[in-house]
Design an enzyme around this catalytic site. Sequence first.
Site, PDB file in Angstrom:
ATOM      1  N   TRP A 104       0.820  -1.213   0.000  1.00  0.00           N
ATOM      2  CA  TRP A 104       0.000   0.000   0.000  1.00  0.00           C
ATOM      3  C   TRP A 104       0.853   1.261   0.000  1.00  0.00           C
ATOM      4  CZ3 TRP A 104      -4.368  -0.319  -2.100  1.00  0.00           C
ATOM      5  CH2 TRP A 104      -5.169  -1.463  -1.944  1.00  0.00           C
ATOM      6  N   ASP A 178      -1.651   6.445   6.153  1.00  0.00           N
ATOM      7  CA  ASP A 178      -2.760   5.647   5.654  1.00  0.00           C
ATOM      8  C   ASP A 178      -3.014   4.584   6.720  1.00  0.00           C
ATOM      9  OD1 ASP A 178      -4.473   3.843   4.470  1.00  0.00           O
ATOM     10  OD2 ASP A 178      -3.225   3.469   2.692  1.00  0.00           O
ATOM     11  N   LYS A 202     -12.650  -1.528   6.020  1.00  0.00           N
ATOM     12  CA  LYS A 202     -11.875  -2.533   6.746  1.00  0.00           C
ATOM     13  C   LYS A 202     -12.406  -2.660   8.178  1.00  0.00           C
ATOM     14  CE  LYS A 202      -9.444  -2.658   3.016  1.00  0.00           C
ATOM     15  NZ  LYS A 202      -8.235  -1.921   2.710  1.00  0.00           N
TER      16      LYS A 202
HETATM   17  C1  LIG Z   1      -7.728  -1.419   1.397  1.00  0.00           C
HETATM   18  C2  LIG Z   1      -6.658  -0.412   1.521  1.00  0.00           C
HETATM   19  C3  LIG Z   1      -6.535   0.649   0.618  1.00  0.00           C
HETATM   20  C4  LIG Z   1      -7.417   0.791  -0.600  1.00  0.00           C
HETATM   21  O1  LIG Z   1      -8.610   1.332  -0.289  1.00  0.00           O
HETATM   22  P1  LIG Z   1      -9.706   1.620  -1.426  1.00  0.00           P
HETATM   23  O2  LIG Z   1     -10.862   2.018  -0.598  1.00  0.00           O
HETATM   24  O3  LIG Z   1      -9.914   0.368  -2.202  1.00  0.00           O
HETATM   25  O4  LIG Z   1      -9.200   2.722  -2.266  1.00  0.00           O
HETATM   26  C5  LIG Z   1      -5.529   1.573   0.820  1.00  0.00           C
HETATM   27  N1  LIG Z   1      -4.674   1.454   1.845  1.00  0.00           N
HETATM   28  C6  LIG Z   1      -4.751   0.445   2.729  1.00  0.00           C
HETATM   29  C7  LIG Z   1      -3.770   0.353   3.844  1.00  0.00           C
HETATM   30  C8  LIG Z   1      -5.744  -0.522   2.589  1.00  0.00           C
HETATM   31  O5  LIG Z   1      -5.828  -1.540   3.466  1.00  0.00           O
END
Ligand SMILES: *Cc1c(COP(=O)(O)O)cnc(C)c1O
Length: 371
Positions: A104, A178, A202
Amino acid sequence: MPRPFNFSAGPATLPQEVLEQAAAEMLDWHGCGVSVMEMSHRGREFMSICAQAELDLRELLAVPANFRILFMQGGGLGQNAIVPMNLIGRSASRTADFVLTGSWSIKSHAEARRYGEAHIAAGSATGRQAQLPAPSSWRLSPNPSYVHLCSNETIDGIEFQELPDLRTLGCDAPLVIDCSSHIASRPIDWSRLGLAYAGAQKNIGPAGLTLVFVRDDLLDHALPICPAAFNYRTVADQGSMFNTPPTYAIYIAGLVFQWLKRQTESGLTCIAAIEARNRAKAQLLYDCIDGSTLYRNEVDPTCRSRMNIPFFLADESLTDAFLAQAREAGLLQLKGHKSVGGLRASLYNAMPLEGVQALVKHMQAFEATHG
Ligand SMILES: *Cc1c(COP(=O)(O)O)cnc(C)c1O
């Protein structure tokens, strides 16, 4: 029939109580005659749902008053562009620094390159890492607009157990994280942060909602090309209602926040109680993996994720049989990410301890017959 345990990395399991409440309120929310999905986002009812969700989230995570909470869309990947569009112009260098620790953060770095310089301060854009690079080893650029990291790598199963204090590294740029896959699983040290973002699907609620926590002084640096709907200042000034927000996702997230606030234990704040439970759940699974000769996890114990636990079978040809038998035992979505293979169990807040106990029982039984 009990519901099966869903170990999906995302969209992921939600608390059953929340789903039951949403079902009960589906046709008629609190006597107003319509579903939340059918309400005006500017009406009194939805405005109250949204305001309460924000208040509860602020309280739950102890978000300081100088941070705005924005309800946006576009997910974590959207923020990979929205963050640089809003922040990379902050310093004359137009450079953002990236700590690459897995899939990511590598994606975040690649996206930012469209908007300015994206400097790799640590890690590498290729190859899997078993360890986080120590902050003292980071090669930060002289005057970055911000420093970005992914605090929990969902695919690789690597988690920062503590956020770095950039000031001790001689850097006064804001730290951007993030935290999509571990938000609300543990407390956040806001004093070390400028901005945090997380897709909701998540650990918070349905897909379609993205949470952004942004410090007041970072609202006014957007590049001229930044779309108004993604300009943090515009979104903040309009109370996340510059355009129609993902109303139903905000409502469900609000129910999750209320559920989280009920998870207190004596003497602990909600988030400390949730963290303790997550720690115990992860420990149970890691102990099972480490105590076996059939399973292995490749991440250094100092930075293993509590939320996303990738693991492999010593004999990879058994993976399909493992998954099929798990499914029969009511244990769903244990297949590893396609880029990594093997298996992965995501143990978000809504996964009860009983789910992890059932998984461990299945793993031990499988090892007894195949080990
Ligand atoms: C799932 C995830 C993403 C992607 O998110 P989207 O909503 O599909 O854009 C980005 N960063 C992390 C750490 C993730 O787990």
